[in-house]
Design a protein around this motif. Structure first.
Motif, short mmCIF file in Angstrom:
data_model
loop_
_atom_site.label_atom_id
_atom_site.label_comp_id
_atom_site.label_asym_id
_atom_site.label_seq_id
_atom_site.Cartn_x
_atom_site.Cartn_y
_atom_site.Cartn_z
N SER A 110 73.52 39.66 13.22
CA SER A 110 73.14 41.06 14.11
C SER A 110 72.69 40.70 15.47
O SER A 110 72.04 39.49 15.62
N SER A 153 72.90 50.96 15.51
CA SER A 153 73.14 50.85 17.21
C SER A 153 72.84 49.37 17.52
O SER A 153 73.56 49.04 18.59
N GLU A 154 72.91 48.43 16.63
CA GLU A 154 72.76 46.93 16.95
C GLU A 154 74.17 46.41 16.72
O GLU A 154 74.85 46.98 15.73
N GLY A 196 78.63 46.40 18.24
CA GLY A 196 78.80 45.09 18.57
C GLY A 196 80.13 44.83 19.46
O GLY A 196 80.19 43.91 20.39
N ARG A 200 71.84 42.28 19.61
CA ARG A 200 71.56 43.42 20.51
C ARG A 200 71.32 42.88 22.12
O ARG A 200 71.27 41.78 22.36
N ASP A 201 71.45 43.93 23.18
CA ASP A 201 71.33 43.59 24.45
C ASP A 201 69.91 43.44 24.87
O ASP A 201 69.43 44.54 25.01
N LEU A 248 71.78 37.75 24.19
CA LEU A 248 71.68 38.44 22.95
C LEU A 248 70.61 37.75 22.07
O LEU A 248 70.76 36.40 21.94
#
Length: 654
Positions: A412, A318-319, A337, A414-415, A395
């Motif tokens: 890596s 999911s990341e 991404g 994520r939001d 991020l």
């Protein structure tokens, strides 16, 4: 170079000239000093009226020390004497050694000398700046160039050290230092450099004189004094409108300060260095996009083939996950991404990370990639980016080396934009509530369920005479109440009879201040719950001392007013009674006196009439006292009953 202020030297040629005594007085008047050697002087008084001036002047002109000094010629007022001055070309001429005129000429020459020296220093500064500019434009080895710049700065200013420090959040990175060419990329804690923090906060140069005692350096003054540092200058390196680095110079030894000219010079060097650093970054990006673009694409294709075993795993994460080569170009970007960055995996492949993210702080992003390239791991670094669609995101990036696949870095992200925004709002709300609580004139005190005080606002400090620092974590709420009161209040809070469970309606209470005095307050209190569990209690206290004092004053005024009203009624009643009783008493006394005159003492009626007359006189005296009453005074009559005391009520009129 600036040094401790030393008065300029003035020499006399010949040294045994009669003008020495006037010269000593003149130099003392204008703050100059007489020196023996012309080589030490900036002004030379040449006495051409002295008999021994010829050989002394010839020796002066043949030496090397005469040419840096300004000459002041003392000549006879004749035309021939002035004609002989042509080979000498003095800066000024005087015809008599009068102390006040000599002082005036010396002062003007000293000012001219200082201006000449200032211009010479400015010329040297300009030459050095031109050298720096040329070097910045031509050099490809930025690291070696920056060390050379700091080295030449230290030599030019005669200081102990000049350093270039780049900023990385709460740390600094020394990229060049004048005294150590090998000192590069050393991290320092900005907490130990308050002058750098002040530059970052204000965006302006910071000058520190008397460094061991300067208030800005509180906490590090001992370390500064141990290094013998007297003056510090910190100049910002602005890059794209933001302070990204600092030029830091420190002076030790004889130097105690930096002149205004030196500060201007350092500011110009700092701006030129900032431009050079920005251009070097841009140039490196351009070269990466041109000269190595083809080789990067080939390497990317080879490395992407080696990464196929990771694709299935990354596709279901999911990341966002990106695999970068050693030039920070994308070898692989997973679907999560790509969605975050508003692109596709195919469009991202081979592009530089900057082109995909447009980071607000490109230095932080590239530092993470560089750390991964050195085999280091960085995690959870927030970076503001702009996606291909123009969305502004925050991020948290994590970078780690990925050596076994032939790629350089795995990145890596994520939001967390919404979460960070909420955190900022919560922080602002917390700050607002803290300011609101501290601005309350009422005391607000909170304690945990063990009674330890955890909140003590300014109002509480004013009422109880303790400071929050003295109370928090060291005192319990029981110490602020008389014995047993804290337990009683907690029992009332847990009871439904005093405002509801967990609440206490306003009630009158005493609290104990620092001096162990009872302070009357109105208080309300409540219990704070978390999931039905008691976690803390909070009370709000209003100081009643001023109000009670006012109430006492009002009560005194009311008592005096009542007494005044009673006195007014008594006086009015007394006046009325005296007026109304006076007339019948006068008649009674008159008729009684007439009867006494007609009767003889042996008559039966004489004695009763005499009694009537005397009692009437007594009543008249009482009426006179009643008429003189001006205040309300009473006395005891028949047990607890009180009646008006005529003697006291009217005695002050007699």
């Amino acid at each position: 170079m600036s040094s401790p202020e030393i008065s300029l030297g003035v020499a006399l040629v010949p040294s045994d000239s009669p003008a020495r005594e006037p010269l000593l007085r003149a130099t003392e008047r204008v703050g100059l000093r007489v020196v023996d050697s012309p080589a030490e002087a900036v002004i030379i008084l040449v006495d051409l009226t002295s008999a021994g001036s010829g050989p002394a002047l010839a020796s002066l002109l043949s030496g090397n020390g005469a040419f840096h000094a300004l000459l002041l010629a003392l000549v006879d007022p004749g035309e021939d004497a002035f004609a002989s001055l042509e080979p000498l070309r003095p800066a000024d001429v005087i015809t008599s050694a009068v102390p006040h005129e000599l002082a005036y000429r010396l002062q003007r020459l000293a000012e001219r000398y200082r201006e000449r020296e200032e211009q010479a220093q400015l010329q040297k500064d300009l030459s050095l700046l031109l050298e720096f500019t040329a070097d910045y434009a031509e050099s490809l080895d930025v690291g070696a160039l920056l060390h050379d710049v700091t080295r030449r700065l230290a030599l030019r200013l005669d200081i102990s050290r000049a350093s270039l420090v780049m900023l990385d959040r709460d740390e600094g990175i020394i990229v060049a230092s004048s005294d150590d060419p090998a000192l590069k990329n050393r991290r320092i804690e900005l907490a130990r450099y308050p002058e750098i923090r002040e530059v970052v906060r204000t965006g302006r140069p910071v000058m520190v004189e008397n460094a061991p005692t300067h208030p800005l350096l509180e906490g590090v003054q001992r370390a500064v004094a141990a290094q013998g540092i007297h003056a510090i200058a910190a100049l910002p390196l602005p890059i794209r409108g933001e302070v990204r680095g600092v030029l830091l110079v420190r002076a030790a030894g004889q130097r105690r300060t930096f002149s205004g000219r030196e500060i201007d010079f350092l500011t110009t060097v700092a701006h030129a260095t900032a431009i050079a650093l920005r251009n070097a970054s841009v140039l490196q990006d351009m070269r990466g996009q041109t000269e190595r673009e083809k080789s990067a694409r080939i390497a990317a294709e080879e490395q992407a083939a080696a990464l196929r075993t990771y694709h299935l795993f990354f596709a279901n994460v999911s990341e966002g996950v990106a695999i970068l080569d050693d030039k920070a170009c994308v070898l692989s970007l997973n679907p999560a991404g790509a969605m975050l960055l508003d692109t596709t995996p195919n469009e991202a492949r081979g592009r530089h990370l900057h082109q995909l993210t447009h980071p607000v702080d490109d230095g932080v992003l590239m530092e993470m990639v560089a750390c991964a390239g050195r085999g280091e791991t960085r995690a959870g670094v927030d970076v503001g980016v702009s996606t291909q669609a123009g969305r502004q995101l925050t991020l948290p990036l994590s970078a780690a080396p990925l050596r076994d696949s032939g790629a350089a870095t795995i990145l890596s992200f994520r939001d967390v934009t919404h979460a960070r925004r909420l955190a900022d709002e919560l922080r602002h709300t917390k700050d607002f509530l803290e300011r609101l609580i501290d601005s309350s004139v009422d005391a607000i005190i909170a304690a945990d369920m063990q009674g330890r005080i955890i909140l003590f606002n300014k109002g509480a400090e004013a009422i109880l005479d303790y400071t929050a620092q003295e109370v928090l974590g060291t005192m319990t709420i029981r110490q602020l109440y008389p014995a047993g009161v804290a337990e009683r209040i907690m029992a009332q809070l847990r009871s439904p009879d005093f405002g509801g469970r967990g609440r206490l309606s306003m009630c009158r209470q005493d609290v104990v201040n620092r001096a162990r005095e009872l302070v009357p307050v109105n208080m309300t209190a409540s219990i704070l719950y978390e999931g039905g569990r008691e976690v803390a209690s909070v009370g709000i206290f209003t100081d009643l001392r001023d109000r009670m004092q006012l109430e006492r004053k009002l009560s005194d005024v009311e008592t005096r007013l009542e007494e005044s009203e009673k006195s007014a009624v008594i006086v009015a009643l007394a006046g009325t009674a005296a007026h109304e009783l006076n007339q019948p008493l006068t008649s009674v006394m008159g008729y009684a006196e007439l009867l006494k005159r007609k009767l003889k003492p042996e008559d039966f009626a004489f004695k009763p009439v005499d009694i009537i007359y005397r009692e009437a006189e007594r009543m008249a005296e009482i009426v006179r006292k009643i008429g003189k009453i001006t205040r309300y005074e009473t006395k005891t009559y028949m047990g607890t009953q009180r009646i008006l005391d005529l003697d006291k009520a009217s005695s002050h009129e007699e």
